[in-house]
Motif scaffolding. Structure first.
Motif, PDB file in Angstrom:
ATOM      1  N   VAL A 368       6.413 -31.540 -67.739  1.00  0.00           N
ATOM      2  CA  VAL A 368       6.680 -32.966 -67.873  1.00  0.00           C
ATOM      3  C   VAL A 368       6.991 -33.589 -66.514  1.00  0.00           C
ATOM      4  O   VAL A 368       6.532 -34.686 -66.194  1.00  0.00           O
ATOM      5  N   ALA A 369       7.777 -32.867 -65.699  1.00  0.00           N
ATOM      6  CA  ALA A 369       8.124 -33.381 -64.366  1.00  0.00           C
ATOM      7  C   ALA A 369       6.878 -33.514 -63.502  1.00  0.00           C
ATOM      8  O   ALA A 369       6.708 -34.506 -62.766  1.00  0.00           O
ATOM      9  N   SER A 370       6.008 -32.528 -63.559  1.00  0.00           N
ATOM     10  CA  SER A 370       4.774 -32.587 -62.775  1.00  0.00           C
ATOM     11  C   SER A 370       3.909 -33.760 -63.217  1.00  0.00           C
ATOM     12  O   SER A 370       3.337 -34.485 -62.383  1.00  0.00           O
ATOM     13  N   ALA A 371       3.812 -33.962 -64.533  1.00  0.00           N
ATOM     14  CA  ALA A 371       3.006 -35.081 -65.035  1.00  0.00           C
ATOM     15  C   ALA A 371       3.608 -36.417 -64.642  1.00  0.00           C
ATOM     16  O   ALA A 371       2.885 -37.379 -64.354  1.00  0.00           O
ATOM     17  N   ALA A 372       4.945 -36.513 -64.604  1.00  0.00           N
ATOM     18  CA  ALA A 372       5.590 -37.778 -64.251  1.00  0.00           C
ATOM     19  C   ALA A 372       5.239 -38.211 -62.836  1.00  0.00           C
ATOM     20  O   ALA A 372       5.024 -39.398 -62.563  1.00  0.00           O
ATOM     21  N   THR A 373       5.165 -37.285 -61.907  1.00  0.00           N
ATOM     22  CA  THR A 373       4.822 -37.645 -60.519  1.00  0.00           C
ATOM     23  C   THR A 373       3.350 -38.032 -60.387  1.00  0.00           C
ATOM     24  O   THR A 373       2.999 -38.816 -59.517  1.00  0.00           O
ATOM     25  N   GLU A 374       2.511 -37.495 -61.281  1.00  0.00           N
ATOM     26  CA  GLU A 374       1.082 -37.777 -61.174  1.00  0.00           C
ATOM     27  C   GLU A 374       0.704 -39.131 -61.762  1.00  0.00           C
ATOM     28  O   GLU A 374      -0.198 -39.805 -61.265  1.00  0.00           O
ATOM     29  N   VAL A 375       1.405 -39.534 -62.850  1.00  0.00           N
ATOM     30  CA  VAL A 375       0.991 -40.757 -63.547  1.00  0.00           C
ATOM     31  C   VAL A 375       1.887 -41.942 -63.241  1.00  0.00           C
ATOM     32  O   VAL A 375       1.576 -43.061 -63.648  1.00  0.00           O
ATOM     33  N   ALA A 376       3.007 -41.724 -62.553  1.00  0.00           N
ATOM     34  CA  ALA A 376       3.919 -42.837 -62.283  1.00  0.00           C
ATOM     35  C   ALA A 376       3.241 -43.885 -61.394  1.00  0.00           C
ATOM     36  O   ALA A 376       2.480 -43.559 -60.487  1.00  0.00           O
ATOM     37  N   ALA A 377       3.549 -45.148 -61.689  1.00  0.00           N
ATOM     38  CA  ALA A 377       2.944 -46.263 -60.949  1.00  0.00           C
ATOM     39  C   ALA A 377       3.697 -46.501 -59.652  1.00  0.00           C
ATOM     40  O   ALA A 377       4.469 -47.443 -59.516  1.00  0.00           O
ATOM     41  N   THR A 378       3.548 -45.625 -58.687  1.00  0.00           N
ATOM     42  CA  THR A 378       4.185 -45.769 -57.385  1.00  0.00           C
ATOM     43  C   THR A 378       3.312 -45.140 -56.319  1.00  0.00           C
ATOM     44  O   THR A 378       2.553 -44.204 -56.594  1.00  0.00           O
ATOM     45  N   GLU A 379       3.392 -45.714 -55.123  1.00  0.00           N
ATOM     46  CA  GLU A 379       2.605 -45.194 -54.011  1.00  0.00           C
ATOM     47  C   GLU A 379       3.356 -44.113 -53.235  1.00  0.00           C
ATOM     48  O   GLU A 379       2.803 -43.493 -52.336  1.00  0.00           O
ATOM     49  N   SER A 381       5.151 -40.554 -52.556  1.00  0.00           N
ATOM     50  CA  SER A 381       5.044 -39.160 -52.993  1.00  0.00           C
ATOM     51  C   SER A 381       6.452 -38.624 -53.259  1.00  0.00           C
ATOM     52  O   SER A 381       7.264 -38.496 -52.341  1.00  0.00           O
ATOM     53  N   VAL A 382       6.743 -38.329 -54.516  1.00  0.00           N
ATOM     54  CA  VAL A 382       8.079 -37.912 -54.922  1.00  0.00           C
ATOM     55  C   VAL A 382       8.051 -36.442 -55.312  1.00  0.00           C
ATOM     56  O   VAL A 382       7.199 -36.005 -56.091  1.00  0.00           O
ATOM     57  N   GLY A 383       8.989 -35.672 -54.759  1.00  0.00           N
ATOM     58  CA  GLY A 383       9.100 -34.264 -55.106  1.00  0.00           C
ATOM     59  C   GLY A 383       9.958 -34.065 -56.339  1.00  0.00           C
ATOM     60  O   GLY A 383      10.893 -34.830 -56.589  1.00  0.00           O
ATOM     61  N   ALA A 412      13.037 -42.698 -62.961  1.00  0.00           N
ATOM     62  CA  ALA A 412      13.516 -42.294 -61.643  1.00  0.00           C
ATOM     63  C   ALA A 412      12.427 -42.461 -60.593  1.00  0.00           C
ATOM     64  O   ALA A 412      12.692 -42.928 -59.480  1.00  0.00           O
ATOM     65  N   VAL A 413      11.193 -42.102 -60.927  1.00  0.00           N
ATOM     66  CA  VAL A 413      10.106 -42.187 -59.952  1.00  0.00           C
ATOM     67  C   VAL A 413       9.684 -43.631 -59.714  1.00  0.00           C
ATOM     68  O   VAL A 413       9.535 -44.081 -58.572  1.00  0.00           O
ATOM     69  N   GLU A 414       9.487 -44.390 -60.797  1.00  0.00           N
ATOM     70  CA  GLU A 414       8.932 -45.734 -60.660  1.00  0.00           C
ATOM     71  C   GLU A 414       9.942 -46.754 -60.147  1.00  0.00           C
ATOM     72  O   GLU A 414       9.599 -47.636 -59.359  1.00  0.00           O
ATOM     73  N   HIS A 415      11.189 -46.626 -60.622  1.00  0.00           N
ATOM     74  CA  HIS A 415      12.186 -47.637 -60.235  1.00  0.00           C
ATOM     75  C   HIS A 415      13.073 -47.178 -59.084  1.00  0.00           C
ATOM     76  O   HIS A 415      13.672 -48.000 -58.395  1.00  0.00           O
ATOM     77  N   GLY A 416      13.187 -45.880 -58.884  1.00  0.00           N
ATOM     78  CA  GLY A 416      13.959 -45.410 -57.737  1.00  0.00           C
ATOM     79  C   GLY A 416      13.173 -45.464 -56.444  1.00  0.00           C
ATOM     80  O   GLY A 416      13.742 -45.621 -55.366  1.00  0.00           O
ATOM     81  N   PRO A 444      15.001 -43.783 -44.901  1.00  0.00           N
ATOM     82  CA  PRO A 444      13.669 -43.256 -44.601  1.00  0.00           C
ATOM     83  C   PRO A 444      13.682 -41.800 -44.165  1.00  0.00           C
ATOM     84  O   PRO A 444      12.653 -41.131 -44.185  1.00  0.00           O
ATOM     85  N   SER A 445      14.842 -41.281 -43.727  1.00  0.00           N
ATOM     86  CA  SER A 445      14.906 -39.889 -43.283  1.00  0.00           C
ATOM     87  C   SER A 445      14.941 -38.915 -44.454  1.00  0.00           C
ATOM     88  O   SER A 445      14.730 -37.714 -44.272  1.00  0.00           O
ATOM     89  N   LEU A 446      15.254 -39.432 -45.687  1.00  0.00           N
ATOM     90  CA  LEU A 446      15.323 -38.561 -46.853  1.00  0.00           C
ATOM     91  C   LEU A 446      13.959 -38.452 -47.509  1.00  0.00           C
ATOM     92  O   LEU A 446      13.267 -39.451 -47.692  1.00  0.00           O
ATOM     93  N   ARG A 447      13.594 -37.250 -47.865  1.00  0.00           N
ATOM     94  CA  ARG A 447      12.351 -37.040 -48.609  1.00  0.00           C
ATOM     95  C   ARG A 447      12.584 -37.465 -50.042  1.00  0.00           C
ATOM     96  O   ARG A 447      13.516 -37.000 -50.699  1.00  0.00           O
ATOM     97  N   PRO A 448      11.780 -38.375 -50.598  1.00  0.00           N
ATOM     98  CA  PRO A 448      11.964 -38.801 -51.989  1.00  0.00           C
ATOM     99  C   PRO A 448      11.940 -37.601 -52.931  1.00  0.00           C
ATOM    100  O   PRO A 448      11.017 -36.789 -52.893  1.00  0.00           O
ATOM    101  N   GLU A 449      12.970 -37.502 -53.745  1.00  0.00           N
ATOM    102  CA  GLU A 449      13.085 -36.325 -54.593  1.00  0.00           C
ATOM    103  C   GLU A 449      13.851 -36.654 -55.862  1.00  0.00           C
ATOM    104  O   GLU A 449      14.785 -37.471 -55.857  1.00  0.00           O
ATOM    105  N   VAL A 450      13.460 -36.002 -56.962  1.00  0.00           N
ATOM    106  CA  VAL A 450      14.175 -36.083 -58.228  1.00  0.00           C
ATOM    107  C   VAL A 450      14.554 -34.656 -58.628  1.00  0.00           C
ATOM    108  O   VAL A 450      13.698 -33.764 -58.620  1.00  0.00           O
ATOM    109  N   VAL A 451      15.825 -34.440 -58.946  1.00  0.00           N
ATOM    110  CA  VAL A 451      16.328 -33.117 -59.287  1.00  0.00           C
ATOM    111  C   VAL A 451      16.808 -33.128 -60.737  1.00  0.00           C
ATOM    112  O   VAL A 451      17.636 -33.960 -61.124  1.00  0.00           O
ATOM    113  N   VAL A 452      16.268 -32.216 -61.531  1.00  0.00           N
ATOM    114  CA  VAL A 452      16.712 -32.034 -62.916  1.00  0.00           C
ATOM    115  C   VAL A 452      17.618 -30.804 -62.956  1.00  0.00           C
ATOM    116  O   VAL A 452      17.191 -29.703 -62.599  1.00  0.00           O
ATOM    117  N   SER A 453      18.871 -30.986 -63.376  1.00  0.00           N
ATOM    118  CA  SER A 453      19.837 -29.886 -63.423  1.00  0.00           C
ATOM    119  C   SER A 453      20.244 -29.636 -64.876  1.00  0.00           C
ATOM    120  O   SER A 453      20.347 -30.578 -65.669  1.00  0.00           O
TER     121      SER A 453
END
Length: 531
Positions: A368-379, A381-383, A412-416, A444-453
């Protein structure tokens, strides 16, 4: 209560191999206890002064116990355990002595030394003693069955003293069945039946053998009775292996719609092969239930497979409809529905490959996480990264939870991490009516990332979805937010999952969604499930 291993390691200097052998004895000595009509107590020496510690006990199912209280953990010395000292120091079975009394229960003491054979197959030193204590309050003239039981018990006791009992356990084999009361057959050195208990006779009669078993060549009989020649050969070879002194695995014989489980054990007191002991159990009804369960499991998996296919068809139709819609808002709504349906299909796809109504959830979250990064409407690249494990979840929790995580990950991907042309725009006014201000900029120094814990604690599943994006707009109120995705999340978490959710600013910036979901569920008086 401490376990056998705990007691032995704490109070003795026994080697790990010695303790493992004691475990094997305790795992298989119900057989000896039932044949002896006696309690068995496993004693290990504590000190050189003759003190012994009881590390295990088993009561017979064929006779009353000699002990009303459990003896495990008891340390005894002096005259009370003199018979144990003789068996331990002299390495022989002790049977002398008068009956002793435990309260108003008279009992007869016996002591059997326990040896562990060396790697070369020789009898090693004595490492423990098995006390065989018989309740004499119901003593009576023994029947033929009891005499055969006691004779076989004496042979197995000598094999314990020789270090040849219990035999090695085969991989995947249990010690629960068959038992002495299920059916016992004793063979001589030539493989002929010298005694068969009434229950054993009944089990063979159900397979189609109506004559008396005594005098029959059991290996040849198994070949004749088995409906499948291969099963008959394996069962026959098991009998022959036991007569050679080996310990074959358990075998099943199917004939005339009945199934019998057999276990063959060699009888080799003092290293001399004198025959074999065969335990049998009629498991016809058990196998019928097993087949019914297998059919039910296959049906359930097929249903999940078809539901998955139907959901994928629905998703494909919605995707096709989205391509034909000219209104951007309608297209976005249909595409979101496609993702929601697809996430539910993932759960049913996993259930279709499982034998029970539970799923290993980590793999679903990763997909699900992999699919979210692929289909999210954002330019941007989120890890995506997962920390901790969800483990195995029941289907009713997994189905709702995957939809919740799908919505939270997409949010998280689209609005963050919005596209660059949207990052400059102020956020939409919150439903609370507070005056909006510009959202904080993303470092800008932070790599865009979403962490599921995820972690489990006291039958609760704690989950967080955290990003390092621009964070929540000031005045944001999750309870009054009008977005459909957040409304779905709240409804599923508080309704279906009986849990709680909190949206808050992350400790290091960004946004964090925290879920707490109960894993243990009870059933109310009206049949509804509740946390």
């Amino acid at each position: 209560m401490s376990t056998l291993r705990d007691l032995a390691e704490e109070h003795t200097h026994l080697r790990p191999a010695d303790i493992d052998h004691l475990h094997r004895i305790a795992g298989d000595w119900q057989l000896l206890s039932d044949l002896s009509f006696a309690d068995l107590l496993l004693w290990v020496p504590v000190d050189a002064d003759g003190t012994f510690l009881c590390v295990a006990q088993v009561r017979p199912t064929t006779a009353p116990t000699a002990y009303q209280d459990d003896q495990v953990g008891r340390i005894v010395g002096g005259p009370e355990v003199a018979h144990l000292g003789v068996a331990y120091s002299q390495g022989r079975i002790w049977r002398e002595g008068d009956p002793v009394w435990y309260g108003d229960v008279p009992a007869r003491h016996e002591a059997i030394p326990v040896r562990l054979r060396t790697a070369e197959g020789e009898a090693g030193e004595v490492i423990a003693v098995v006390g065989r204590d018989t309740n004499l309050s119901t003593a009576r003239t023994p029947s033929q069955l009891e005499l055969n039981y006691l004779t076989t018990a004496d042979d197995l006791a000598q094999m314990i003293a020789d270090g040849t009992f219990p035999p090695p356990r085969h991989p995947g084999e249990t010690t629960s069945a068959p038992r002495v009361g299920d059916g016992l057959v004793r063979l001589d050195a030539g493989g002929k039946v010298t005694y068969a208990s009434p229950n054993a006779q009944s089990a063979y009669r159900r397979l189609g053998y109506a004559s008396h078993l005594v005098g029959e060549d059991l290996a040849a009989l198994h070949r004749r009775l088995a409906g499948d020649p291969l099963d008959g050969t394996e069962a026959s070879n098991g009998i022959l292996a036991a007569l050679r002194g080996e310990a074959p695995p358990r075998r099943e014989i199917d004939a005339r719609g009945a199934t019998m489980l057999t276990r063959a054990l060699p009888l080799m007191p003092a290293g001399v092969p004198i025959g074999a002991l065969v335990l049998v159990r009629d498991i016809t009804e058990v196998r019928r239930r097993d087949r019914a369960l297998i059919t039910k499991d296959a049906t359930i998996r097929e249903i999940h497979h078809r539901v998955k296919n139907n959901l994928q068809t629905v998703a494909a139709l919605l995707r096709l409809q989205a391509r034909r819609v000219s209104m951007p808002e309608a297209r976005v709504a249909l595409e979101e529905s496609v993702r929601r349906v697809a996430s539910i299909a993932l759960v049913h796809e996993t259930l279709s490959m499982s034998s029970d109504e539970a799923v290993e959830f980590d793999g679903i979250v990763d997909r699900v996480a992999s699919a979210a990064t692929e289909v999210a409407a954002t330019e941007v690249s989120v890890g995506m990264r997962r920390r901790g494990s969800f483990g195995v979840l029941p289907a009713e929790i997994a189905t709702s939870l995957v939809m919740v995580l799908n919505e939270l990950l997409l949010n998280a991907v689209e609005h963050g991490f919005p596209p660059a042309d949207e990052a400059e725009e102020p956020p939409v006014p919150a439903a609370s009516g507070m005056v909006p201000v510009a959202a904080p900029e993303v470092d800008p120094s932070l790599r865009p990332e979403v962490v599921v814990s995820a972690h489990r604690f006291r039958k609760m599943l704690h989950v967080s979805v955290a990003d390092n994006g621009r964070g929540l707009p000031p005045g944001f109120d999750a309870e009054r937010a009008s977005r459909l995705g957040l409304q779905i999340v709240r409804a599923l978490v508080t309704g279906e999952l009986r849990g709680t959710i909190e949206l808050r600013a992350g400790a290091n910036g960004g946004t964090e969604a925290v879920l707490v979901v109960p894993l243990a569920r009870n059933t109310t008086h009206d049949g509804r499930s509740q946390a």
